[in-house]
Design a protein around this motif. Structure first.
Motif, PDB file in Angstrom:
ATOM      1  N   VAL A 173       0.852  -1.191   0.000  1.00  0.00           N
ATOM      2  CA  VAL A 173       0.000   0.000   0.000  1.00  0.00           C
ATOM      3  C   VAL A 173       0.890   1.243   0.000  1.00  0.00           C
ATOM      4  O   VAL A 173       1.728   1.399   0.889  1.00  0.00           O
ATOM      5  CB  VAL A 173      -0.931   0.022   1.230  1.00  0.00           C
ATOM      6  CG1 VAL A 173      -1.697   1.342   1.313  1.00  0.00           C
ATOM      7  CG2 VAL A 173      -1.906  -1.156   1.190  1.00  0.00           C
ATOM      8  N   PRO A 174       0.751   2.134  -0.978  1.00  0.00           N
ATOM      9  CA  PRO A 174       1.541   3.364  -0.970  1.00  0.00           C
ATOM     10  C   PRO A 174       0.938   4.401  -0.030  1.00  0.00           C
ATOM     11  O   PRO A 174      -0.283   4.416   0.180  1.00  0.00           O
ATOM     12  CB  PRO A 174       1.449   3.841  -2.425  1.00  0.00           C
ATOM     13  CG  PRO A 174       0.121   3.328  -2.888  1.00  0.00           C
ATOM     14  CD  PRO A 174      -0.093   2.020  -2.182  1.00  0.00           C
ATOM     15  N   VAL A 175       1.773   5.250   0.534  1.00  0.00           N
ATOM     16  CA  VAL A 175       1.258   6.381   1.314  1.00  0.00           C
ATOM     17  C   VAL A 175       0.538   7.309   0.332  1.00  0.00           C
ATOM     18  O   VAL A 175       1.134   7.754  -0.654  1.00  0.00           O
ATOM     19  CB  VAL A 175       2.402   7.128   2.021  1.00  0.00           C
ATOM     20  CG1 VAL A 175       1.891   8.433   2.637  1.00  0.00           C
ATOM     21  CG2 VAL A 175       3.019   6.256   3.100  1.00  0.00           C
ATOM     22  N   PRO A 176      -0.733   7.601   0.567  1.00  0.00           N
ATOM     23  CA  PRO A 176      -1.472   8.423  -0.400  1.00  0.00           C
ATOM     24  C   PRO A 176      -1.199   9.919  -0.251  1.00  0.00           C
ATOM     25  O   PRO A 176      -0.851  10.401   0.822  1.00  0.00           O
ATOM     26  CB  PRO A 176      -2.931   8.116  -0.044  1.00  0.00           C
ATOM     27  CG  PRO A 176      -2.902   7.792   1.411  1.00  0.00           C
ATOM     28  CD  PRO A 176      -1.588   7.109   1.663  1.00  0.00           C
ATOM     29  N   LEU A 177      -1.334  10.624  -1.362  1.00  0.00           N
ATOM     30  CA  LEU A 177      -1.310  12.077  -1.352  1.00  0.00           C
ATOM     31  C   LEU A 177      -2.744  12.584  -1.238  1.00  0.00           C
ATOM     32  O   LEU A 177      -3.687  11.911  -1.674  1.00  0.00           O
ATOM     33  CB  LEU A 177      -0.715  12.618  -2.659  1.00  0.00           C
ATOM     34  CG  LEU A 177       0.788  12.511  -2.894  1.00  0.00           C
ATOM     35  CD1 LEU A 177       1.112  13.052  -4.280  1.00  0.00           C
ATOM     36  CD2 LEU A 177       1.566  13.266  -1.838  1.00  0.00           C
ATOM     37  N   HIS A 178      -2.916  13.765  -0.668  1.00  0.00           N
ATOM     38  CA  HIS A 178      -4.237  14.378  -0.696  1.00  0.00           C
ATOM     39  C   HIS A 178      -4.574  14.699  -2.149  1.00  0.00           C
ATOM     40  O   HIS A 178      -3.680  14.993  -2.957  1.00  0.00           O
ATOM     41  CB  HIS A 178      -4.249  15.655   0.153  1.00  0.00           C
ATOM     42  CG  HIS A 178      -5.615  16.233   0.324  1.00  0.00           C
ATOM     43  ND1 HIS A 178      -6.129  17.156  -0.547  1.00  0.00           N
ATOM     44  CD2 HIS A 178      -6.572  16.008   1.267  1.00  0.00           C
ATOM     45  CE1 HIS A 178      -7.346  17.495  -0.143  1.00  0.00           C
ATOM     46  NE2 HIS A 178      -7.643  16.814   0.946  1.00  0.00           N
ATOM     47  N   LYS A 179      -5.854  14.644  -2.496  1.00  0.00           N
ATOM     48  CA  LYS A 179      -6.274  14.855  -3.891  1.00  0.00           C
ATOM     49  C   LYS A 179      -5.815  16.206  -4.444  1.00  0.00           C
ATOM     50  O   LYS A 179      -5.491  16.316  -5.632  1.00  0.00           O
ATOM     51  CB  LYS A 179      -7.792  14.718  -4.016  1.00  0.00           C
ATOM     52  CG  LYS A 179      -8.588  15.697  -3.184  1.00  0.00           C
ATOM     53  CD  LYS A 179     -10.083  15.464  -3.329  1.00  0.00           C
ATOM     54  CE  LYS A 179     -10.884  16.456  -2.493  1.00  0.00           C
ATOM     55  NZ  LYS A 179     -12.350  16.210  -2.632  1.00  0.00           N
ATOM     56  N   ASN A 180      -5.756  17.225  -3.599  1.00  0.00           N
ATOM     57  CA  ASN A 180      -5.306  18.539  -4.073  1.00  0.00           C
ATOM     58  C   ASN A 180      -3.842  18.518  -4.484  1.00  0.00           C
ATOM     59  O   ASN A 180      -3.454  19.068  -5.515  1.00  0.00           O
ATOM     60  CB  ASN A 180      -5.508  19.597  -2.988  1.00  0.00           C
ATOM     61  CG  ASN A 180      -6.969  19.855  -2.696  1.00  0.00           C
ATOM     62  OD1 ASN A 180      -7.844  19.508  -3.492  1.00  0.00           O
ATOM     63  ND2 ASN A 180      -7.251  20.453  -1.544  1.00  0.00           N
ATOM     64  N   ARG A 181      -3.025  17.851  -3.660  1.00  0.00           N
ATOM     65  CA  ARG A 181      -1.594  17.789  -3.954  1.00  0.00           C
ATOM     66  C   ARG A 181      -1.306  16.870  -5.153  1.00  0.00           C
ATOM     67  O   ARG A 181      -0.433  17.161  -5.964  1.00  0.00           O
ATOM     68  CB  ARG A 181      -0.825  17.313  -2.721  1.00  0.00           C
ATOM     69  CG  ARG A 181       0.655  17.606  -2.782  1.00  0.00           C
ATOM     70  CD  ARG A 181       1.339  17.350  -1.456  1.00  0.00           C
ATOM     71  NE  ARG A 181       0.787  18.177  -0.391  1.00  0.00           N
ATOM     72  CZ  ARG A 181       1.210  18.153   0.868  1.00  0.00           C
ATOM     73  NH1 ARG A 181       2.196  17.337   1.211  1.00  0.00           N
ATOM     74  NH2 ARG A 181       0.660  18.926   1.772  1.00  0.00           N
ATOM     75  N   LYS A 182      -2.063  15.775  -5.237  1.00  0.00           N
ATOM     76  CA  LYS A 182      -1.871  14.864  -6.370  1.00  0.00           C
ATOM     77  C   LYS A 182      -2.281  15.545  -7.675  1.00  0.00           C
ATOM     78  O   LYS A 182      -1.630  15.372  -8.710  1.00  0.00           O
ATOM     79  CB  LYS A 182      -2.682  13.582  -6.169  1.00  0.00           C
ATOM     80  CG  LYS A 182      -2.399  12.530  -7.223  1.00  0.00           C
ATOM     81  CD  LYS A 182      -3.091  11.222  -6.914  1.00  0.00           C
ATOM     82  CE  LYS A 182      -2.760  10.180  -7.970  1.00  0.00           C
ATOM     83  NZ  LYS A 182      -3.407   8.874  -7.698  1.00  0.00           N
ATOM     84  N   ARG A 183      -3.355  16.341  -7.636  1.00  0.00           N
ATOM     85  CA  ARG A 183      -3.791  17.065  -8.829  1.00  0.00           C
ATOM     86  C   ARG A 183      -2.726  18.058  -9.277  1.00  0.00           C
ATOM     87  O   ARG A 183      -2.433  18.201 -10.461  1.00  0.00           O
ATOM     88  CB  ARG A 183      -5.109  17.794  -8.545  1.00  0.00           C
ATOM     89  CG  ARG A 183      -5.744  18.421  -9.777  1.00  0.00           C
ATOM     90  CD  ARG A 183      -7.008  19.191  -9.430  1.00  0.00           C
ATOM     91  NE  ARG A 183      -7.962  18.375  -8.720  1.00  0.00           N
ATOM     92  CZ  ARG A 183      -8.370  18.601  -7.472  1.00  0.00           C
ATOM     93  NH1 ARG A 183      -7.880  19.636  -6.795  1.00  0.00           N
ATOM     94  NH2 ARG A 183      -9.247  17.827  -6.893  1.00  0.00           N
ATOM     95  N   LYS A 184      -2.112  18.714  -8.325  1.00  0.00           N
ATOM     96  CA  LYS A 184      -1.089  19.703  -8.638  1.00  0.00           C
ATOM     97  C   LYS A 184       0.178  19.045  -9.181  1.00  0.00           C
ATOM     98  O   LYS A 184       0.770  19.532 -10.164  1.00  0.00           O
ATOM     99  CB  LYS A 184      -0.755  20.512  -7.375  1.00  0.00           C
ATOM    100  CG  LYS A 184       0.259  21.622  -7.588  1.00  0.00           C
ATOM    101  CD  LYS A 184       0.486  22.401  -6.306  1.00  0.00           C
ATOM    102  CE  LYS A 184       1.509  23.516  -6.520  1.00  0.00           C
ATOM    103  NZ  LYS A 184       1.751  24.276  -5.263  1.00  0.00           N
TER     104      LYS A 184
END
Length: 237
Positions: free
Chosen positions: A124-135
């Motif tokens: 399982v990877p540590v997830p990014l918040h959707k805002n940061r992943k979008r950026k």
């Protein structure tokens, strides 16, 4: 189809040495000259988080001697010293996604046996918040996890854990602030996790606050135990 996809990926992102950025062979992802410059974490490490230690008589690093972790044990491939920080920066912020394969290959060669002995059922990877992943456009931990899963033949769950709070960057905070910053930052997308042992993957380990918070969410949902593996970490002295 899988071969075609891999060929297309190689064309878009040819294998490159993650340290000098020169194109390399898939069989040897790090060029010989760069391999001489990087430092493995070694065998004398903290028994809990895996940070390299200078004294063989010491069991735990300074952080682990003071704070308890939710994960069972952690490992990392390299010490966070030049040229590793520059490599990870390019991987995260300059779209050098192909580095993920080199990182995962080194991770598998170093800790593949350790992972299998822990009866890991999923990565399982540590997830990014959707805002940061979008950026950013991608999650660097997800790339490493998927490559590691391919090598070890383990399923990778990129949607099992989600980041529900867009927290401040950890590098700006001290130990106490890091823990408070990540309280309830993660949650599982399933009410019950039917996986006994899980490996969480990330790029950098500093104090373990991020991995602790992620591990706590998985354990709360039913996982029996969580292990961690990162590309790099600092020294535990």
């Amino acid at each position: 189809m899988a071969y075609a996809d891999e060929w297309a990926l190689d064309m878009l992102y040819p294998p490159r040495c993650p340290f000098c950025d020169k194109v390399t062979e898939k069989s040897e992802p790090i060029c010989p000259s760069c391999r001489k410059k990087i430092h493995l974490t070694g065998d004398t490490v903290c028994m809990w988080c895996g940070k390299p230690l200078s004294d063989k008589r010491t069991e735990f690093c300074m952080d682990c001697a003071k704070y308890k972790h939710h994960f069972i044990q952690g490992k990392a491939v390299w010490v966070y010293e030049k040229p590793v920080p520059e490599s990870i920066y390019r991987f995260k912020y300059q779209n050098k996604r192909e580095y993920g394969r080199a990182y995962a290959k080194e991770m598998a060669e170093r800790y593949g046996t350790w992972i299998r002995k822990r009866q890991i059922q999923a990565v399982v990877p540590v997830p990014l918040h959707k805002n940061r992943k979008r950026k950013r456009g991608y999650n660097q931990a997800e790339i490493i996890a998927e490559e590691l899963g391919k090598i070890l033949g383990l399923p990778v769950y990129t949607d099992l854990l989600t980041r529900v709070r867009d927290t401040m960057p950890q590098k700006m905070l001290n130990q106490t602030e890091r823990k408070n910053n990540l309280k309830k930052a993660f949650k599982t997308t399933k009410s019950s996790v039917q996986l006994q042992y899980i490996l969480i993957v990330d790029d950098i380990y500093t104090t373990g606050s991020t991995l602790d918070a992620a591990a706590a969410a998985l354990i709360e949902a039913g996982s029996k135990g969580v292990y961690t593996c990162c590309v790099s970490m600092g020294r535990g002295y």
